[in-house]
Motif scaffolding. Structure first.
Motif, PDB file in Angstrom:
ATOM      1  N   ALA A   1      14.855  34.009   2.666  1.00  0.00           N
ATOM      2  CA  ALA A   1      14.707  32.599   3.053  1.00  0.00           C
ATOM      3  C   ALA A   1      14.443  31.719   1.837  1.00  0.00           C
ATOM      4  CB  ALA A   1      13.578  32.456   4.066  1.00  0.00           C
ATOM      5  N   GLY A   2      13.647  32.215   0.903  1.00  0.00           N
ATOM      6  CA  GLY A   2      13.361  31.453  -0.311  1.00  0.00           C
ATOM      7  C   GLY A   2      14.588  31.309  -1.197  1.00  0.00           C
ATOM      8  N   LEU A   3      15.393  32.372  -1.265  1.00  0.00           N
ATOM      9  CA  LEU A   3      16.624  32.289  -2.050  1.00  0.00           C
ATOM     10  C   LEU A   3      17.561  31.239  -1.475  1.00  0.00           C
ATOM     11  CD1 LEU A   3      17.383  36.079  -2.750  1.00  0.00           C
ATOM     12  CD2 LEU A   3      16.257  34.420  -4.256  1.00  0.00           C
ATOM     13  N   ARG A   4      17.604  31.159  -0.139  1.00  0.00           N
ATOM     14  CA  ARG A   4      18.447  30.131   0.491  1.00  0.00           C
ATOM     15  C   ARG A   4      17.873  28.741   0.258  1.00  0.00           C
ATOM     16  NH1 ARG A   4      18.457  33.879   4.830  1.00  0.00           N
ATOM     17  NH2 ARG A   4      17.062  32.506   6.021  1.00  0.00           N
ATOM     18  N   GLU A   5      16.563  28.616   0.343  1.00  0.00           N
ATOM     19  CA  GLU A   5      15.949  27.298   0.123  1.00  0.00           C
ATOM     20  C   GLU A   5      16.194  26.790  -1.292  1.00  0.00           C
ATOM     21  OE1 GLU A   5      11.494  25.288  -0.179  1.00  0.00           O
ATOM     22  OE2 GLU A   5      11.786  27.023   1.134  1.00  0.00           O
ATOM     23  N   LEU A   6      16.181  27.704  -2.251  1.00  0.00           N
ATOM     24  CA  LEU A   6      16.413  27.316  -3.641  1.00  0.00           C
ATOM     25  C   LEU A   6      17.884  27.051  -3.944  1.00  0.00           C
ATOM     26  CD1 LEU A   6      13.998  29.797  -5.463  1.00  0.00           C
ATOM     27  CD2 LEU A   6      13.718  27.316  -5.265  1.00  0.00           C
ATOM     28  N   GLY A   7      18.766  27.449  -3.042  1.00  0.00           N
ATOM     29  CA  GLY A   7      20.191  27.250  -3.268  1.00  0.00           C
ATOM     30  C   GLY A   7      20.819  28.333  -4.113  1.00  0.00           C
ATOM     31  N   LEU A   8      20.157  29.497  -4.190  1.00  0.00           N
ATOM     32  CA  LEU A   8      20.686  30.612  -4.966  1.00  0.00           C
ATOM     33  C   LEU A   8      21.535  31.557  -4.123  1.00  0.00           C
ATOM     34  CD1 LEU A   8      17.504  31.506  -7.040  1.00  0.00           C
ATOM     35  CD2 LEU A   8      19.459  30.127  -7.762  1.00  0.00           C
ATOM     36  N   ALA A   9      21.367  31.514  -2.816  1.00  0.00           N
ATOM     37  CA  ALA A   9      22.092  32.409  -1.916  1.00  0.00           C
ATOM     38  C   ALA A   9      22.321  31.692  -0.593  1.00  0.00           C
ATOM     39  CB  ALA A   9      21.314  33.707  -1.703  1.00  0.00           C
ATOM     40  N   GLU A  10      23.245  32.240   0.184  1.00  0.00           N
ATOM     41  CA  GLU A  10      23.582  31.674   1.484  1.00  0.00           C
ATOM     42  C   GLU A  10      24.005  32.796   2.416  1.00  0.00           C
ATOM     43  OE1 GLU A  10      26.630  29.021   0.249  1.00  0.00           O
ATOM     44  OE2 GLU A  10      28.164  30.578   0.076  1.00  0.00           O
ATOM     45  N   LYS A  11      23.951  32.540   3.687  1.00  0.00           N
ATOM     46  CA  LYS A  11      24.417  33.545   4.636  1.00  0.00           C
ATOM     47  C   LYS A  11      25.922  33.728   4.481  1.00  0.00           C
ATOM     48  CE  LYS A  11      20.865  33.114   8.222  1.00  0.00           C
ATOM     49  NZ  LYS A  11      20.598  32.836   9.657  1.00  0.00           N
ATOM     50  N   ASP A  12      26.361  34.978   4.554  1.00  0.00           N
ATOM     51  CA  ASP A  12      27.781  35.278   4.480  1.00  0.00           C
ATOM     52  C   ASP A  12      28.450  34.775   5.757  1.00  0.00           C
ATOM     53  OD1 ASP A  12      30.330  36.470   4.507  1.00  0.00           O
ATOM     54  OD2 ASP A  12      29.628  38.148   3.297  1.00  0.00           O
ATOM     55  N   PRO A  13      29.423  33.872   5.655  1.00  0.00           N
ATOM     56  CA  PRO A  13      30.057  33.327   6.860  1.00  0.00           C
ATOM     57  C   PRO A  13      30.672  34.405   7.751  1.00  0.00           C
ATOM     58  CG  PRO A  13      30.686  32.068   4.925  1.00  0.00           C
ATOM     59  CD  PRO A  13      29.966  33.281   4.426  1.00  0.00           C
ATOM     60  N   ALA A  14      31.103  35.498   7.145  1.00  0.00           N
ATOM     61  CA  ALA A  14      31.743  36.557   7.917  1.00  0.00           C
ATOM     62  C   ALA A  14      30.745  37.515   8.540  1.00  0.00           C
ATOM     63  CB  ALA A  14      32.717  37.331   7.032  1.00  0.00           C
ATOM     64  N   ALA A  15      29.501  37.502   8.074  1.00  0.00           N
ATOM     65  CA  ALA A  15      28.491  38.449   8.572  1.00  0.00           C
ATOM     66  C   ALA A  15      27.114  37.839   8.341  1.00  0.00           C
ATOM     67  CB  ALA A  15      28.622  39.798   7.866  1.00  0.00           C
ATOM     68  N   PRO A  16      26.548  37.155   9.322  1.00  0.00           N
ATOM     69  CA  PRO A  16      25.277  36.440   9.141  1.00  0.00           C
ATOM     70  C   PRO A  16      24.107  37.333   8.737  1.00  0.00           C
ATOM     71  CG  PRO A  16      26.389  35.740  11.146  1.00  0.00           C
ATOM     72  CD  PRO A  16      27.142  36.926  10.642  1.00  0.00           C
ATOM     73  N   GLU A  17      24.212  38.645   8.989  1.00  0.00           N
ATOM     74  CA  GLU A  17      23.119  39.532   8.595  1.00  0.00           C
ATOM     75  C   GLU A  17      23.147  39.848   7.098  1.00  0.00           C
ATOM     76  OE1 GLU A  17      26.623  42.193   9.480  1.00  0.00           O
ATOM     77  OE2 GLU A  17      25.751  40.354  10.299  1.00  0.00           O
ATOM     78  N   LEU A  18      24.189  39.337   6.423  1.00  0.00           N
ATOM     79  CA  LEU A  18      24.328  39.562   4.994  1.00  0.00           C
ATOM     80  C   LEU A  18      24.071  38.267   4.223  1.00  0.00           C
ATOM     81  CD1 LEU A  18      27.580  41.762   4.843  1.00  0.00           C
ATOM     82  CD2 LEU A  18      25.197  42.529   4.845  1.00  0.00           C
ATOM     83  N   LEU A  19      23.667  38.440   2.995  1.00  0.00           N
ATOM     84  CA  LEU A  19      23.389  37.316   2.106  1.00  0.00           C
ATOM     85  C   LEU A  19      24.382  37.380   0.948  1.00  0.00           C
ATOM     86  CD1 LEU A  19      21.045  35.179   2.159  1.00  0.00           C
ATOM     87  CD2 LEU A  19      19.949  36.566   0.367  1.00  0.00           C
ATOM     88  N   ARG A  20      24.988  36.243   0.581  1.00  0.00           N
ATOM     89  CA  ARG A  20      25.879  36.222  -0.574  1.00  0.00           C
ATOM     90  C   ARG A  20      25.412  35.172  -1.570  1.00  0.00           C
ATOM     91  NH1 ARG A  20      31.676  33.300   0.968  1.00  0.00           N
ATOM     92  NH2 ARG A  20      30.856  31.156   1.071  1.00  0.00           N
ATOM     93  N   ALA A  21      25.837  35.330  -2.806  1.00  0.00           N
ATOM     94  CA  ALA A  21      25.412  34.413  -3.864  1.00  0.00           C
ATOM     95  C   ALA A  21      26.019  33.035  -3.663  1.00  0.00           C
ATOM     96  CB  ALA A  21      25.816  34.960  -5.218  1.00  0.00           C
ATOM     97  N   ALA A  22      25.230  32.011  -3.936  1.00  0.00           N
ATOM     98  CA  ALA A  22      25.736  30.643  -3.965  1.00  0.00           C
ATOM     99  C   ALA A  22      26.006  30.196  -5.398  1.00  0.00           C
ATOM    100  CB  ALA A  22      24.738  29.693  -3.315  1.00  0.00           C
ATOM    101  N   VAL A  23      25.397  30.895  -6.367  1.00  0.00           N
ATOM    102  CA  VAL A  23      25.566  30.591  -7.791  1.00  0.00           C
ATOM    103  C   VAL A  23      25.559  31.901  -8.566  1.00  0.00           C
ATOM    104  CG1 VAL A  23      24.364  28.368  -7.577  1.00  0.00           C
ATOM    105  CG2 VAL A  23      23.088  30.403  -8.272  1.00  0.00           C
TER     106      VAL A  23
END
Length: 541
Positions: free
Chosen positions: A100-122
């Motif tokens: 959740a913190g990685l998403r808040e910082l804008g470093l990662a986002e949920k994978d559109p193809a699989a919400p249980e996965l996290l992918r890099a935003a940068v």
């Protein structure tokens, strides 16, 4: 003043406690240059340095399959390879920050193809550089965020792409002087790499960019690495000032002791009706031809304090005859104000076709065949319209002279072989030698010695009594080779600091039977060049 802490599409740097937690997580994970190398192994790590991701990807997958994936494996998979990782793995690898913190910082986002996965935003990668002397063996360890490259997220790069750590930025860092400075300027900061280095010797650094996103990345990187950079994250302005604007506009009327710049110098065909958002801002300054570099040559004097220096990279068009030795630097000389010293080293020359291919490939514009062909043709037509036969790339050192009436330093040379790194100390020493020769116009009374890194090399035909070729070679710095005459060889052989140069020249004239009046001045001029190039040094008296 805009603080650039919440620029859309960039990592957010307003939540200081969360950033401190992230830094602690990354440190505990061993996500460092050495930590990544140890996890990947020599071959996969070397491939990653060439933007070849498959060996690193396989290492991450093998660790996951074997149940041995560590926190550093999660970081490598997420930010370096571009693999999606389970949210639970991110929570475990970065316990203070969490997914959740990685998403808040804008470093990662949920994978559109699989919400249980996290992918890099940068892209977020470790970086280190030496600080202090090599004897101290101290290093600064950082993490640097930038946009994902096309090797991590396929497709043509967005026009607002913020470039990360690349060969050009590393070259500029090795070129830049590290003498104490009151105020330094990073012109076109990108993600802030040069700022990190400048903070080690400058009281205050101003960083400018035409891209608000670039300044957002820079601020994030400064806050994330604040302890290592000696910054107070709550008062960044005490040491760093971030400014939005084109080229020198944000600092008009100010003066700096040092300017470093990897400007958007890539020569790009101009298209009728194009808008700023149509350009790759990290490389295209929007002017025709080499207008960005020529403009900086002419205008940087206006923001330099007397004695202030410039270190930058650049491209320039070669428009003279292809077989002309001076074709590449004739135009550059015409750009320089009389009060500026300049030393330009051309490192590479590309044909118009080679140049087009390189920069179309750089932004992954070679994916669509028809668009690629049209862009390629536009490059060739653009160069042909100005009679451009080649494009040079190199390094530029400039200085605003303390005494505007003194003779300027003007060195333009082509050196394509490998140079010692970092190069900055050798450039600084060479400029000091130039200043010394200007203060000592008559070398006759001066005592000289051979530099420690210089060796002599002799070549002769089999059975010949005397060598046909004598070379003097440098082992350090610019690693020059000088073809020697008999008299110059004799002079260098006698340079042990005991006799003044005039006495050695007189002795050689008598030994060689040279009574012509041109002998002494001509040899002294050759000696002066050896001093400028660092083969000979003033003896300590």
């Amino acid at each position: 003043m805009t603080d650039f802490s919440r620029v859309p599409g960039t990592p957010q740097s307003s939540n200081l406690p969360l950033l401190a937690a992230l830094a602690a997580d990354l440190q505990d994970a061993g996500y460092t240059v050495d930590g990544v190398a140890a996890f990947l192994g020599e071959e996969a790590n070397a491939a990653l340095g060439r933007d070849q991701l498959v060996p690193a990807m396989l290492a991450c997958r093998e660790a996951a399959a074997a149940g041995t994936a560590t926190a550093v494996a999660a970081a490598v998979a997420l930010w370096l390879v571009g693999e999606s990782v389970p949210v639970e793995q991110a929570d475990e690898a970065f316990p203070r920050t969490g997914a959740a913190g990685l998403r808040e910082l804008g470093l990662a986002e949920k994978d559109p193809a699989a919400p249980e996965l996290l992918r890099a935003a940068v892209d977020l990668r470790p970086y280190e550089f030496e600080t202090g002397s090599s004897a101290e063996n101290a290093s600064t360890h950082l993490w640097v965020a930038s946009d994902l490259g096309e090797h991590q997220r396929p497709g043509v790069l967005p026009h607002g792409h913020v470039l990360g750590i690349g060969q050009a930025s590393l070259s500029l860092a090795q070129l830049s002087l590290r003498a104490p400075a009151d105020r330094s300027l990073d012109l076109g900061t990108g993600c802030g790499i040069q700022v990190f280095h400048l903070l080690g010797h400058a009281r205050h650094v101003t960083a400018t960019d035409i891209s608000e996103r670039a300044l957002g990345f820079t601020r994030f990187n400064l806050v994330l690495n604040a302890p290592s950079l000696g910054l107070d994250p709550e008062h960044l302005q005490d040491r760093v000032d971030l400014r939005l604007g084109s080229m020198l506009e944000p600092v008009a009327g100010e003066q700096f002791d040092q300017v470093v710049s990897n400007p958007p110098f890539v020569i790009t065909p101009r298209v009728p009706g194009e808008e700023a958002e149509d350009r790759f801002t990290y490389r295209d300054g929007g002017l025709p031809g080499d207008g960005i570099v020529s403009g900086l040559f002419r205008d940087l004097e206006s923001v330099l304090a007397p004695g202030g220096t410039v270190q930058m990279l650049g491209n320039w068009e070669i428009q003279g005859p292809e077989d002309s030795k001076d074709a590449w630097n004739t135009r550059l000389r015409s750009w320089l104000p009389d009060t500026m010293d300049a030393w330009v080293i051309q490192r590479e020359v590309l044909s118009p076709a080679e140049y087009a291919e390189m920069w179309l490939r750089d932004a992954a514009e070679n994916r669509d065949r028809s668009e690629y062909a049209a862009s390629y043709a536009a490059y060739l037509q653009d160069f042909a319209s100005r009679g451009t036969t080649g494009i040079g790339f190199g390094t530029v050192w400039m200085r605003r002279r303390m005494d505007p009436k003194s003779a300027p330093l003007r060195r333009f040379e082509e050196i394509t072989h490998p140079l010692e790194s970092p190069l900055a100390p050798h450039l600084a020493a060479a400029v000091e030698r130039f200043d010394w020769t200007r203060e000592h116009p008559d070398l006759a009374a001066e005592h000289l010695v051979v530099a420690d890194d210089v060796t002599e090399e002799r070549h002769a035909r089999p059975g010949a009594e005397h060598p046909g070729v004598i070379l003097l070679r440098q082992g350090a710095g610019l690693r020059r080779t000088n073809l020697m005459s008999t008299e110059l060889t004799g002079f260098v052989s006698a340079c042990d600091g005991e006799l003044p140069a005039g006495a050695i020249i007189a002795a050689l004239a008598a030994l060689l039977g040279r009574e012509d009046p041109e002998f002494g001045p001509a040899l002294e001029e050759e000696v002066r060049n050896l001093v400028l190039d660092g083969f000979l040094l003033p003896a300590e008296q």
